[in-house]
Design a protein around this motif. Structure first.
Motif, mmCIF file in Angstrom:
data_model
loop_
_atom_site.group_PDB
_atom_site.id
_atom_site.type_symbol
_atom_site.label_atom_id
_atom_site.label_comp_id
_atom_site.label_asym_id
_atom_site.label_seq_id
_atom_site.Cartn_x
_atom_site.Cartn_y
_atom_site.Cartn_z
ATOM 1 N N GLU A 152 25.790 -0.124 -11.569
ATOM 2 C CA GLU A 152 25.217 0.284 -12.874
ATOM 3 C C GLU A 152 25.208 -1.215 -13.759
ATOM 4 N N GLY A 153 24.270 -0.816 -14.702
ATOM 5 C CA GLY A 153 23.913 -2.039 -15.650
ATOM 6 C C GLY A 153 23.575 -3.249 -14.942
ATOM 7 N N ARG A 154 24.416 -4.233 -15.389
ATOM 8 C CA ARG A 154 23.964 -5.841 -14.803
ATOM 9 C C ARG A 154 25.084 -6.103 -13.733
ATOM 10 N N SER A 155 25.591 -4.846 -13.067
ATOM 11 C CA SER A 155 26.740 -5.403 -12.134
ATOM 12 C C SER A 155 26.165 -5.043 -10.892
ATOM 13 N N ALA A 156 26.731 -5.597 -9.769
ATOM 14 C CA ALA A 156 26.263 -5.261 -8.210
ATOM 15 C C ALA A 156 27.599 -5.049 -7.354
#
Length: 509
Positions: free
Chosen positions: A369-373
């Protein structure tokens, strides 16, 4: 030199031939932490001004002594080190990379500069050759011939998203070009404009310290796509250094080739860096190799151009043990912050692309989600891989694909089916020597660096390093963007025939 304070507030201006140039419109930075800043967006006019200043600077900088250029490179390294705390602070805020990673990358950046200073002082890169005159040779006399490598002129460099220091403003392309005697115009990457700006200030300070023409270096911040297009197409630019996506790099490469006078475009574009686990190694230490692969795959959230995205291993229990060890290690890997929202979106799209294929099985599937991996792991067989070209496309992030092969012949067939790569790796034990010997000639044609019992993440900056490979890994298979050989991209051989003593000076003497 600048103070070592962590306090640095970006001014948001371009640095063009020693002057800060601000203009509308602006674009905002999007840091992971802290407030964003406004930066002047580049325009074709900014590019033209910077390139014309570079051409003017070349009239003097291209004929500086090797000692003067080496001193300049050392001065840049010193000015960067003097700003170490501030560079780390703004770099971590903009990219989300850990401070230790930024500090290590800064050390690599200054190390590259100092390595080129040593290389230039040595002078061997000039490849000087001298054929004495043979006035009495029959049937025709031979003139005196002298050959050396000479700088080509202004060079355009595109900052990379994944290396805000080592492949950006003062990175390897810039260091090699300046070492060769070529002024540089950098197009900064929008992902880390503040980091680009403070490093540009360090280079500008070194220019002043060394008394060089200010046009020897300029930074133009990103903007509309036409900024990069104008830079590549400017008639005074003599070569381009680029690290980035296959799509973006290919578009710029096509522009460089379509110019009335085409120029070399040295693009490092993309690679899945296949890793072959040979049978004896899989039987003796498959789980160990699987865990090591997981660590390499997730290093830096998988945002390295040498990320080993594909592992080739046999069917059967040994291959199963390798896959399970990799899965378990990846499952324990925490979420990591990606460099930009766009890269994070592309990673999720890549994961969806793999998940939508019947011939591909999800070994570990996670949602980011968002800018995470978070890591993902998929598995397929050699026949399916060879029939689906999309499975060989790079996914920029911590996603791995295991390709299972039924025997040695299928492993060799798969090796022949890979496109050009930056690296290819063999994990082997003594019992794998014959198979490795058969694979080596195939892989040598596919990759610029061949690795045995290691992992490709981590590119040593050294004389013997090659960071490049056949297309689509790079646009020029005969070049490298890392190591001292990379200086040759910005030089050309010139032969001087029957030069009188009065004209023999400097490196030509």
């Amino acid at each position: 030199m600048a103070a070592t304070s962590e306090e640095y507030t970006p001014h948001g201006a371009h640095l063009i031939a020693g002057e800060r140039v601000s203009a509308e419109p602006t674009f905002p930075s999007h840091p992971v932490s802290g407030a964003g800043h406004a930066f002047s967006a580049g325009t074709p006019d900014h590019v033209d001004r910077a390139v014309r200043a570079a051409e003017e600077a070349f009239a003097s900088y291209g004929w500086t002594t090797r000692a003067a250029r080496a001193d300049f490179l050392d001065a840049i390294a010193e000015e960067i080190d003097a700003r170490c705390a501030a560079i780390t602070a703004i770099g971590t805020a903009e990219t989300g990379l850990p401070a230790a990673r930024l500090e290590g990358e800064r050390g690599r950046t200054t190390g590259q500069l100092r390595l080129f200073a040593t290389h230039v002082r040595d002078g061997a890169y000039l490849d000087r050759r001298h054929d004495a005159a043979l006035p009495d040779r029959q049937p025709l006399p031979r003139p005196e011939l002298r050959m050396i490598q000479r700088p080509i002129g202004p060079v355009a460099v595109f900052g990379a998203s994944n290396f805000p220091l080592a492949f950006s403003t003062a990175g390897g392309d810039t260091a090699a070009a300046l070492a060769a005697g070529c002024p540089v115009v950098v197009k900064g990457h929008e992902a880390h404009p503040g980091t680009a700006e403070i490093v540009a200030e360090a280079i500008g300070a070194a220019v002043t310290r060394c008394g060089l023409h200010p046009g020897v270096f300029s930074l133009v911040h990103g903007g509309a796509r036409e900024v990069g297009q104008t830079l590549v197409q400017h008639p005074l630019v003599r070569a381009v250094g680029f690290t980035g996506s296959l799509a973006g790099g290919r578009a710029l490469f096509d522009l460089a080739m379509a110019r009335p006078e085409p120029i070399p475009f040295f693009g490092e574009l993309g690679s899945v860096n296949p890793m072959f686990v040979l049978p004896a190694a899989a039987g003796a230490r498959g789980p160990e190799i699987g865990r090591g692969w997981a660590g390499s795959l997730t290093m830096g959230a998988g945002q390295f151009c040498t990320n080993p995205g594909i592992a080739v291993v046999g069917t059967g229990a040994d291959g199963d043990a390798f896959v399970e060890a990799a899965r378990a290690a990846l499952a324990e890997s925490p979420a990591q912050t990606m460099l930009t929202d766009g890269i994070a979106d592309a990673y999720r799209a890549g994961k969806a692309r793999f998940g939508g294929r019947n011939a591909v099985r999800a070994v570990l599937s996670t949602e980011s989600e968002g800018r995470s991996a978070t890591p993902n792991l998929f598995e397929t067989d050699a026949a399916a891989y060879l029939q689906d070209a999309a499975l060989g496309e790079e996914v920029f992030g911590p996603l791995g694909l295991v390709v299972r092969v039924s025997d040695k012949a299928e492993m060799a067939e798969l090796a022949r089916g890979f496109e050009g790569q930056l690296t290819a790796t063999l994990h082997m034990d003594e019992g794998d020597t014959d198979l490795a010997r058969d694979l080596l000639p195939v892989l040598e044609r596919k990759a610029g660096r061949l690795i045995v019992n290691g992992f490709p993440t981590g590119v040593e900056v050294a004389d013997a390093m090659v960071h490049g490979g056949p297309y689509p890994a790079s646009t020029n298979f005969g070049a490298t963007s890392v190591g001292t050989l990379s200086i040759r991209r910005f030089l050309r051989p010139v032969c001087f025939q029957n030069m009188p003593e009065a004209l023999l000076a400097g490196d030509l003497a």
